[in-house]
Design a protein around this motif. Structure first.
Motif, PDB file in Angstrom:
ATOM      1  N   THR A 229      50.511  48.243  30.374  1.00 50.38           N
ATOM      2  CA  THR A 229      50.571  48.937  31.663  1.00 50.38           C
ATOM      3  C   THR A 229      49.224  48.931  32.387  1.00 50.38           C
ATOM      4  O   THR A 229      49.075  49.607  33.400  1.00 50.38           O
ATOM      5  N   PHE A 230      48.240  48.186  31.869  1.00 53.41           N
ATOM      6  CA  PHE A 230      46.885  48.254  32.405  1.00 53.41           C
ATOM      7  C   PHE A 230      46.441  47.038  33.221  1.00 53.41           C
ATOM      8  O   PHE A 230      45.804  47.187  34.267  1.00 53.41           O
ATOM      9  N   CYS A 231      46.725  45.844  32.740  1.00 57.04           N
ATOM     10  CA  CYS A 231      45.994  44.663  33.200  1.00 57.04           C
ATOM     11  C   CYS A 231      46.579  43.954  34.413  1.00 57.04           C
ATOM     12  O   CYS A 231      45.881  43.156  35.048  1.00 57.04           O
ATOM     13  N   GLY A 232      47.831  44.191  34.736  1.00 57.20           N
ATOM     14  CA  GLY A 232      48.423  43.419  35.816  1.00 57.20           C
ATOM     15  C   GLY A 232      48.617  41.973  35.401  1.00 57.20           C
ATOM     16  O   GLY A 232      48.518  41.615  34.225  1.00 57.20           O
ATOM     17  N   THR A 233      48.885  41.130  36.379  1.00 60.83           N
ATOM     18  CA  THR A 233      49.173  39.728  36.077  1.00 60.83           C
ATOM     19  C   THR A 233      48.063  38.817  36.589  1.00 60.83           C
ATOM     20  O   THR A 233      47.180  39.245  37.335  1.00 60.83           O
ATOM     21  N   SER A 234      48.096  37.558  36.194  1.00 57.93           N
ATOM     22  CA  SER A 234      47.016  36.618  36.490  1.00 57.93           C
ATOM     23  C   SER A 234      46.930  36.275  37.961  1.00 57.93           C
ATOM     24  O   SER A 234      47.912  36.321  38.712  1.00 57.93           O
ATOM     25  N   LEU A 235      45.717  35.886  38.388  1.00 56.53           N
ATOM     26  CA  LEU A 235      45.428  35.498  39.765  1.00 56.53           C
ATOM     27  C   LEU A 235      45.199  33.995  39.837  1.00 56.53           C
ATOM     28  O   LEU A 235      44.848  33.357  38.834  1.00 56.53           O
ATOM     29  N   PRO A 236      45.361  33.394  41.014  1.00 58.01           N
ATOM     30  CA  PRO A 236      45.173  31.945  41.139  1.00 58.01           C
ATOM     31  C   PRO A 236      43.824  31.452  40.640  1.00 58.01           C
ATOM     32  O   PRO A 236      43.741  30.424  39.964  1.00 58.01           O
ATOM     33  N   ALA A 237      42.757  32.182  40.935  1.00 62.92           N
ATOM     34  CA  ALA A 237      41.424  31.742  40.512  1.00 62.92           C
ATOM     35  C   ALA A 237      41.296  31.713  38.994  1.00 62.92           C
ATOM     36  O   ALA A 237      40.602  30.853  38.434  1.00 62.92           O
ATOM     37  N   GLU A 238      41.969  32.638  38.322  1.00 65.44           N
ATOM     38  CA  GLU A 238      41.918  32.666  36.863  1.00 65.44           C
ATOM     39  C   GLU A 238      42.631  31.463  36.269  1.00 65.44           C
ATOM     40  O   GLU A 238      42.165  30.862  35.296  1.00 65.44           O
ATOM     41  N   ILE A 239      43.757  31.109  36.839  1.00 66.40           N
ATOM     42  CA  ILE A 239      44.501  29.932  36.364  1.00 66.40           C
ATOM     43  C   ILE A 239      43.702  28.665  36.633  1.00 66.40           C
ATOM     44  O   ILE A 239      43.619  27.766  35.781  1.00 66.40           O
ATOM     45  N   ALA A 240      43.092  28.577  37.799  1.00 71.37           N
ATOM     46  CA  ALA A 240      42.294  27.401  38.142  1.00 71.37           C
ATOM     47  C   ALA A 240      41.107  27.257  37.194  1.00 71.37           C
ATOM     48  O   ALA A 240      40.775  26.152  36.756  1.00 71.37           O
ATOM     49  N   ALA A 241      40.459  28.382  36.861  1.00 70.40           N
ATOM     50  CA  ALA A 241      39.288  28.329  35.985  1.00 70.40           C
ATOM     51  C   ALA A 241      39.663  27.860  34.580  1.00 70.40           C
ATOM     52  O   ALA A 241      38.888  27.163  33.924  1.00 70.40           O
ATOM     53  N   ARG A 242      40.834  28.229  34.132  1.00 68.54           N
ATOM     54  CA  ARG A 242      41.229  27.887  32.763  1.00 68.54           C
ATOM     55  C   ARG A 242      41.934  26.543  32.667  1.00 68.54           C
ATOM     56  O   ARG A 242      41.763  25.817  31.685  1.00 68.54           O
ATOM     57  N   HIS A 243      42.721  26.188  33.677  1.00 72.09           N
ATOM     58  CA  HIS A 243      43.582  25.012  33.559  1.00 72.09           C
ATOM     59  C   HIS A 243      43.258  23.913  34.558  1.00 72.09           C
ATOM     60  O   HIS A 243      43.939  22.881  34.584  1.00 72.09           O
ATOM     61  N   GLY A 244      42.258  24.110  35.401  1.00 71.47           N
ATOM     62  CA  GLY A 244      41.899  23.073  36.354  1.00 71.47           C
ATOM     63  C   GLY A 244      42.106  23.520  37.784  1.00 71.47           C
ATOM     64  O   GLY A 244      42.923  24.399  38.067  1.00 71.47           O
ATOM     65  N   SER A 245      41.369  22.915  38.687  1.00 71.42           N
ATOM     66  CA  SER A 245      41.362  23.367  40.070  1.00 71.42           C
ATOM     67  C   SER A 245      42.696  23.185  40.773  1.00 71.42           C
ATOM     68  O   SER A 245      42.977  23.865  41.761  1.00 71.42           O
ATOM     69  N   ASP A 246      43.530  22.252  40.291  1.00 70.21           N
ATOM     70  CA  ASP A 246      44.810  22.027  40.956  1.00 70.21           C
ATOM     71  C   ASP A 246      45.970  22.676  40.206  1.00 70.21           C
ATOM     72  O   ASP A 246      47.124  22.528  40.600  1.00 70.21           O
ATOM     73  N   ALA A 247      45.665  23.407  39.133  1.00 68.71           N
ATOM     74  CA  ALA A 247      46.740  23.965  38.319  1.00 68.71           C
ATOM     75  C   ALA A 247      47.594  24.947  39.099  1.00 68.71           C
ATOM     76  O   ALA A 247      48.815  24.973  38.974  1.00 68.71           O
ATOM     77  N   HIS A 248      46.955  25.781  39.925  1.00 66.11           N
ATOM     78  CA  HIS A 248      47.713  26.815  40.623  1.00 66.11           C
ATOM     79  C   HIS A 248      48.563  26.245  41.745  1.00 66.11           C
ATOM     80  O   HIS A 248      49.379  26.944  42.323  1.00 66.11           O
TER      81      HIS A 248
ATOM     82  N   HIS B  56      49.657  36.040  29.546  1.00 63.60           N
ATOM     83  CA  HIS B  56      48.902  37.258  29.836  1.00 63.60           C
ATOM     84  C   HIS B  56      47.498  36.871  30.268  1.00 63.60           C
ATOM     85  O   HIS B  56      46.894  35.938  29.730  1.00 63.60           O
ATOM     86  N   ARG B  57      46.942  37.584  31.215  1.00 65.50           N
ATOM     87  CA  ARG B  57      45.649  37.184  31.778  1.00 65.50           C
ATOM     88  C   ARG B  57      44.509  37.312  30.774  1.00 65.50           C
ATOM     89  O   ARG B  57      43.445  36.704  30.968  1.00 65.50           O
ATOM     90  N   LEU B  58      44.689  38.050  29.682  1.00 66.49           N
ATOM     91  CA  LEU B  58      43.655  38.161  28.655  1.00 66.49           C
ATOM     92  C   LEU B  58      43.942  37.283  27.440  1.00 66.49           C
ATOM     93  O   LEU B  58      43.161  37.303  26.479  1.00 66.49           O
ATOM     94  N   ASP B  59      45.019  36.527  27.466  1.00 65.52           N
ATOM     95  CA  ASP B  59      45.334  35.634  26.351  1.00 65.52           C
ATOM     96  C   ASP B  59      44.230  34.582  26.250  1.00 65.52           C
ATOM     97  O   ASP B  59      44.020  33.812  27.189  1.00 65.52           O
ATOM     98  N   PRO B  60      43.510  34.519  25.135  1.00 61.55           N
ATOM     99  CA  PRO B  60      42.351  33.614  25.058  1.00 61.55           C
ATOM    100  C   PRO B  60      42.700  32.153  24.809  1.00 61.55           C
ATOM    101  O   PRO B  60      41.819  31.289  24.888  1.00 61.55           O
ATOM    102  N   ARG B  61      43.932  31.847  24.518  1.00 64.03           N
ATOM    103  CA  ARG B  61      44.285  30.467  24.189  1.00 64.03           C
ATOM    104  C   ARG B  61      44.152  29.559  25.407  1.00 64.03           C
ATOM    105  O   ARG B  61      44.506  29.949  26.525  1.00 64.03           O
ATOM    106  N   PRO B  62      43.656  28.366  25.227  1.00 73.05           N
ATOM    107  CA  PRO B  62      43.466  27.473  26.380  1.00 73.05           C
ATOM    108  C   PRO B  62      44.770  26.939  26.963  1.00 73.05           C
ATOM    109  O   PRO B  62      44.820  26.561  28.130  1.00 73.05           O
TER     110      PRO B  62
END
Length: 282
Positions: free
Chosen positions: A133-152, A225-231
């Protein structure tokens, strides 16, 4: 030449898929479901759909209906948002949900409350035990940082983008999206205030059963989840099934569990009665 290189070839290819088994798709019509939940008649099923990673869905569900979410693979994360169907300015408010129940970790009997202190849905069953109930969901910049600039811009979209697509099906927009609840993945608040991600996933087949306490608009996105550390972009398949049911009775154990629950249900009943008397005009 590709078998879909022309409009006619693409149409033939698409039609050839009829009757094939697809792992992520809705059951249409929903009443044709071959394996309804135990004790549920197929004719009462309102929605049955399986979503994979990056999938989203939106449905309007009547008061009393049950919504079961099943973690098929034991490694999913579902961002869920609720709005009141006839007046969607009223929507899920996690700060009030947590504050009014003195509890931040959902389990059976937990209420999902609106920003006006009314009950949108209640959690009847929970075999997963991991929700956030705390973290909310992921943002485009977070997805881009982890999976590449065009991932989102492709299949690996953020939870926010997917929920906005779901909300658009209801005629809602960005201003209508507060913080969603994450089901099947949890966090813990440490003594120093730090947030720890709980990596242990629910087992395959774990489920959550919700009951709609008003007519609601339900929106979901299946994303990491936005805190999931797996790549890897990991969110296992989830099956959502909804069916008709009766609203909570006056002596329902969820309704009478605590003074706060009784008050929230009384607020809800009063508002629904007022809506009936005024013909929905507010």
């Amino acid at each position: 030449m590709s078998e879909t290189a022309t409009t006619y070839a693409a149409r033939a290819h698409a039609r050839a898929q009829e009757g094939s088994v697809v792992e992520t798709q809705p059951t249409v019509p929903s009443t044709s479901i071959s394996d309804p939940p135990a004790g549920v008649e197929a004719r009462d099923v309102l929605w049955d759909e399986t979503l994979g990673a990056g999938g989203y869905a939106a449905r309007a569900l009547p008061v009393g209906s049950r919504i079961r979410l099943v973690d098929i693979e034991g490694d999913t994360c579902v961002a869920l948002m609720l709005h009141r169907a006839d007046r969607p300015i009223e929507r899920l408010c996690l700060p009030d949900t947590v504050k009014l129940q003195w509890q931040a970790y959902p389990g059976p009997g937990y209420l999902l409350l609106s920003d006006m202190g009314r009950v949108l849905a209640s959690l009847l069953e929970d075999t997963a035990g991991r929700h956030d109930t705390f973290c909310g969901t992921s943002l485009p910049a977070e997805i881009a940082a982890r999976h590449g600039s065009d991932a989102h811009g492709g299949a690996l979209r953020s939870g926010r983008e997917r929920l906005l697509l779901a909300l658009a099906k209801h005629g809602l927009a960005e201003r209508d999206l507060p913080t969603p609840i994450n089901l099947f993945k949890g966090v813990r608040i440490e003594a120093d205030g730090a947030i720890s991600f709980l990596p242990d996933s629910s087992r395959p087949g774990a489920h959550v059963l919700l009951r709609a306490e008003q007519d609601v608009l339900l929106s979901v996105a299946v994303v990491p989840h936005r805190l999931d550390p797996r790549p890897a972009y990991r969110a296992g398949k989830v099956r959502l099934t909804a069916w008709r049911g009766r609203p909570a009775a006056d002596d329902d154990p969820v309704r009478t569990a605590t003074p706060e629950a009784r008050r929230a249900f009384e607020n809800t009943a009063e508002e629904l009665a007022l809506a009936v008397r005024t013909g929905g005009a507010r």
